[in-house]
Design an enzyme around this catalytic site. Structure first.
Site, PDB file in Angstrom:
ATOM      1  N   LYS A 233      32.395  20.881  -5.178  1.00 40.32           N
ATOM      2  CA  LYS A 233      32.024  19.492  -4.626  1.00 40.32           C
ATOM      3  C   LYS A 233      30.607  18.585  -5.621  1.00 40.32           C
ATOM      4  CE  LYS A 233      29.752  17.647  -1.262  1.00 40.32           C
ATOM      5  NZ  LYS A 233      29.301  16.340  -1.945  1.00 40.32           N
TER       6      LYS A 233
ATOM      7  N   GLU B  30      21.559  28.420  -3.391  1.00 44.60           N
ATOM      8  CA  GLU B  30      19.994  29.117  -4.243  1.00 44.60           C
ATOM      9  C   GLU B  30      19.437  27.342  -3.564  1.00 44.60           C
ATOM     10  OE1 GLU B  30      18.923  30.025  -7.017  1.00 44.60           O
ATOM     11  OE2 GLU B  30      20.573  31.498  -7.013  1.00 44.60           O
TER      12      GLU B  30
ATOM     13  N   CYS C 211      13.532  22.642  -8.493  1.00 43.18           N
ATOM     14  CA  CYS C 211      13.497  23.195  -7.418  1.00 43.18           C
ATOM     15  C   CYS C 211      12.734  24.220  -7.698  1.00 43.18           C
ATOM     16  CB  CYS C 211      14.230  24.323  -7.755  1.00 43.18           C
ATOM     17  SG  CYS C 211      14.970  24.813  -8.551  1.00 43.18           S
TER      18      CYS C 211
ATOM     19  N   GLU D 291       8.538  21.695   1.012  1.00 42.04           N
ATOM     20  CA  GLU D 291       9.268  20.777  -0.248  1.00 42.04           C
ATOM     21  C   GLU D 291       9.033  19.953   0.073  1.00 42.04           C
ATOM     22  OE1 GLU D 291      13.253  21.081  -1.532  1.00 42.04           O
ATOM     23  OE2 GLU D 291      12.699  22.288  -3.497  1.00 42.04           O
TER      24      GLU D 291
END
Ligand SMILES: NC(=O)c1ccc[n+]([C@@H]2O[C@H](COP(=O)([O-])OP(=O)(O)OC[C@H]3O[C@@H](n4cnc5c(N)ncnc54)[C@H](O)[C@@H]3O)[C@@H](O)[C@H]2O)c1
Ligand SMILES: C[N+](C)(C)CC=O
Length: 490
Positions: A175, A250, A284, A385
């Site tokens: 997906k 991840e 990331c 983040e």
């Protein structure tokens, strides 16, 4: 406008309800495609197809070298259609066409790497301590693998999952992010063209809450591999616990970039820009925390501010554009919220901190590259983040202090060290609690080396040999070569 469809059991599905989602170009907000919106029923069908394809055993019993040949073919098809794929990625994400082309080269390389690795592990003979016995250890595919990917590197992150999963003999339901499905749809066409058997590779489309959640919940899925944000990752981990699925996560990072005074400062400056603002900081492993030695702090920052002001924002298809827009209006609002927070927390805004004024950028989700100085590790702008073009700057005097600052994070994805002193570089690298440490560089990743995070940046590794092992179970087969009664109960 043609509607992007799901691929289940070797067929492109005509859905019963024509519910679709608009796919938006973040540069100008134009609708570039429509995609079918999946529901729980259709995801269950895809999982069932993958389950049957795995259980009948044809794919997992296909010689690994043959599976490798199919992956090689996919790599060649990606190379053949590289320009089309790169253009779709730029339309969908806003990243520059130069970046998208580089992504496509990396993606083809990942398929080739796992094509080559597929038949390299034939198992291991163990020296059994039991007389008259033989003992071997083999790796087998895990089973049905669900794969959920993010919007920032849509096809790249998908390739890190698809190639090793298929190489190891698993079946897959993938997906992509609902915001950026176009290249995953296109690569599914290429996987079909390469001759994948029915049910081995399935594509579902739609929201995380419905389609993604079903993949995490469903008891027929043996492994869920997820790349995305920390909050979704935690949710998936909790859902996967109910059926004790294997998980690979991840997640995000807040990555330190440490510059010592004895570094090659011109290179460190140039690369600090790249570390923080590549793909508008939506990476990331972005070097979003610059940690500068006191002696060079002021000079380094003032030079950096000048260079940041010159970053050319624009259309990803324009060859002079250096950075594209944020992915969506919602994401830009999140970045803006963090900038406001940074100001309230007492950080000093040195440049940026607003949307650009240029008329040609008004239809896109652009945000100016931003620098905050006077930052401390207790600030949320330093700890969380932001995933945008926002750099925070901290300062240190000793090596130990630099290490302590860099490690003061819930994340542990990646970090950079700049110094000409190799002993010091290696001492610091040994102390950093991160999955990747770059010395005198920032950002490199490639198929051969593992990628993943310490701490809350994730669980498991992609790429390299470890990336294949993620998709295997280890089995010990013990054979008694001289069976005879043991008379225990006589
Ligand atoms: N560590 C890495 O290698 C890596 C690489 C790329 C991106 N990322 C991270 O990804 C994040 C940005 O991506 P994003 O905004 O797309 O992340 P996200 O977590 O919002 O979404 C990622 C994917 O998860 C799906 N999803 C959402 N809710 C779900 C649920 N309840 N169950 C199952 N699936 C669900 C989404 O539809 C999407 O496909 C950043 O945090 C970034 O650091 C990490
Ligand atoms: C893993 N990487 C660097 C390709 C993309 C991260 O967002």
């Amino acid at each position: 406008m043609n509607v992007k469809r799901m691929f289940i059991n070797g067929e492109w599905i005509q859905p019963q309800t024509e519910q679709t989602r608009d796919i938006i170009n973040p540069f100008n907000q134009e609708v570039i495609a429509k995609a079918t919106e999946g529901n729980q029923t259709i995801v269950r069908e895809a999982i069932q197809a993958a389950r049957i394809a795995f259980d009948t055993g044809d794919w997992r019993n296909t010689p690994a070298s043959e599976r490798g040949k199919l992956l090689s073919k996919v790599a060649s098809l990606i190379e053949r259609d590289k320009e089309e794929l790169a253009e779709l990625e730029t339309l969908d994400t806003g990243k520059t066409i130069v970046e998208s082309r580089a992504d496509m080269d990396d993606i083809a390389e990942v398929f080739r790497y796992y094509a080559g690795l597929a038949d390299k592990d034939g198992g291991e003979i163990i020296d059994s301590p039991i007389p008259h016995s033989a003992s071997k250890v083999v790796r087998e595919p895990v089973g049905v693998c669900a794969q959920v990917t993010p919007w920032n590197y849509p096809l790249l992150q998908a390739s890190w999952k698809i190639a090793p999963a298929l190489a190891a003999g698993n079946t897959v339901v993938i997906k992509p992010s609902e915001i950026t499905p176009l290249t995953t749809v296109k690569v599914t066409e290429l996987i079909e063209e390469a001759g994948i058997p029915n049910g081995v590779f399935n594509l579902v489309l739609g929201s995380g809450e419905t389609v993604g959640q079903e993949l995490a919940d469903n008891h027929q899925v043996d492994l869920i591999s997820f790349t995305g944000g920390i909050h979704t990752g935690k949710k998936i981990m909790k859902s996967a616990a109910d059926t004790m699925k294997n998980i690979a996560l991840e997640l995000g990072g807040k990555n330190p970039n440490i510059v010592f005074a004895d570094a090659d400062l011109e290179t460190a400056l140039d690369q600090a820009l790249n570390a923080a603002y590549f793909h508008a900081g939506q990476v990331c492993s972005a070097g979003a925390r610059l940690i500068l030695e006191d002696k060079i702090h002021d000079q380094f920052v003032s030079e950096l501010v000048e260079r940041v002001k010159n970053i050319k924002l624009g259309n990803g298809f324009d060859e002079i554009t250096q950075s594209g827009p944020m992915i969506s209006a919602e994401h830009r609002r999140k970045v803006e919220g963090y900038v406001e927070l940074g100001k309230q927390e007492g950080a000093t805004l040195r440049t940026g901190g607003k949307r650009p004024d240029s008329p040609e950028l008004q239809n896109g989700f652009f945000y100016e590259p931003t620098i905050f100085t006077d930052c401390t590790t207790d600030m949320r702008i330093v700890q969380e983040e932001v995933f945008g073009p926002v750099l925070t700057v901290e300062r240190f005097t000793t090596k130990e202090e630099a290490i302590q600052l860099a490690n003061d994070s819930i994340y542990g994805l990646a970090g950079g060290i700049w110094t000409e002193d190799t002993l010091k570089a290696n001492q610091v690298a040994a102390e950093l609690r991160m999955g990747t440490v770059w010395i005198n560089d920032f950002h490199p990743y490639f198929a051969q080396a593992p990628w993943g995070g310490y701490k809350q940046s994730g669980i498991g590794r992609e790429l390299g040999k470890s990336g294949l092992e993620e998709y295997t179970e280890v089995k010990h087969i013990f054979q008694n070569t001289k069976p005879e009664p043991i008379n225990w109960f006589n």
